[in-house]
Design a protein around this motif. Structure first.
Motif: not given
Length: 325
Positions: A177-187
């Motif tokens: 889940q880590i990379q998707k969560a990072i992408e979500n936060a970067m939005n």
């Protein structure tokens, strides 16, 4: 003569709707016998005053004035209730400083520090305040899943470093889940904070100080069946908020003392709200500091004011008049 107050709301983040609700709350709370109140909406280059007749008048940014019924009007004070940029991170504070208009919140430096969760936590950590282990990731930087697991552990929280209302926050339970969560936060932000999970009781405590008084409000305990205190828990009723919190009195007193101390360490102004986690052994861990906390009728601060036996109208008058006394 009645002072003219701008309740400044809106902003350029996902928190805009929350901010507008806070503005309505403040408008309903403030003393209309004492003040002329106007809600000012800011969104990008749109700065407008809501007039009594339902129309809007543009703000003249050279002096933060507006025209009503053919007459130019100026503001004596700005109550900032923008959650997010530009009202919580110091940008708007700098503008009002240049306009020589007093305002309700912390100054430019304090607003900028507290809005940057990672920097604020690291700064307060130097004063012995307990915070969760964390990693800061800037836009363009990468981190592999193994490093996150080894340095921070699972579960962990991945969140925008600058933002609020739980937008872009993910509780990560597995490495996948880590990379998707990072992408979500970067939005939501150009910086992401990866923070170790702390198991315990989540609480929040409000405080304000004037030249003549120091007030720390009763503590609120936050209980939700959701994975964490997310947007639905905050704004759609999926939470139980208990004021005063079910804490041992000595623990509650330590929380109140710490809240007052953090206010002074940072040099805060106006009403702030500090979120904590009480972990095993009654350890008090700082989560984050809100310098423009929500002010809807059901928000934490109005709840805590009522629990303290105070009138929110008097509290807001304190905040405003402190700038003129």
């Amino acid at each position: 003569m009645k002072r003219t107050i701008a309740i400044v709301a809106g902003g350029d983040s996902s928190e805009l709707p929350v901010s507008l609700r806070s503005a309505q709350g403040l408008f309903s709370f403030m003393d209309k016998e004492k003040y002329n109140l106007y809600i000012v909406e800011m969104e990008g280059h749109r700065w407008e005053v809501n007039l009594e007749n339902g129309q809007k008048s543009p703000i003249e940014r050279n002096d933060f004035s507006f025209v009503e019924n053919g007459t130019k009007k100026s503001f004596d004070f700005a109550y900032i209730t923008i959650h997010g940029t530009p009202g919580e991170n110091g940008l708007l504070q700098g503008y009002f400083d240049m306009m020589n208009i007093p305002y309700s919140t912390c100054n430019v430096l304090v607003s900028a520090i507290t809005f940057n969760k990672f920097s604020c936590n690291q700064y307060l950590k130097s004063f012995g305040i307990k915070v969760s282990e964390s990693i800061l990731l800037r836009k363009g930087q990468k981190i592999n899943d193994e490093d996150v697991v080894n340095k921070i552990g699972l579960p962990c929280f991945i969140k925008p470093n600058a933002g609020g209302s739980s937008f872009g926050v993910t509780k990560v339970k597995s490495a996948e889940q880590i990379q998707k969560a990072i992408e979500n936060a970067m939005n939501e932000s150009d910086e992401v904070m990866i923070e170790a999970f702390m198991k315990g009781t989540e609480i929040t405590c409000g405080c304000y100080k004037t030249k003549n008084k120091s007030v720390v409000f009763p503590i609120t305990e936050v209980v939700t069946s959701n994975e964490f205190f997310d947007y639905d828990a905050k704004y759609n009723g999926q939470v139980q908020e208990i004021t005063p919190a079910r804490l041992k009195e000595d623990t509650a007193e330590r929380v109140r003392t710490l809240t007052s101390a953090i206010y002074d360490i940072l040099g805060c102004n106006g009403i702030i709200r500090i979120d904590y986690i009480i972990t095993e052994g009654e350890k008090i861990n700082l989560l984050e500091i809100n310098t423009t906390p929500g002010m809807t009728t059901t928000s934490f601060i109005p709840q805590q004011v009522r629990a303290a036996g105070l009138d929110i109208k008097d509290v807001l008058t304190d905040i405003i008049e402190n700038k003129f006394n």
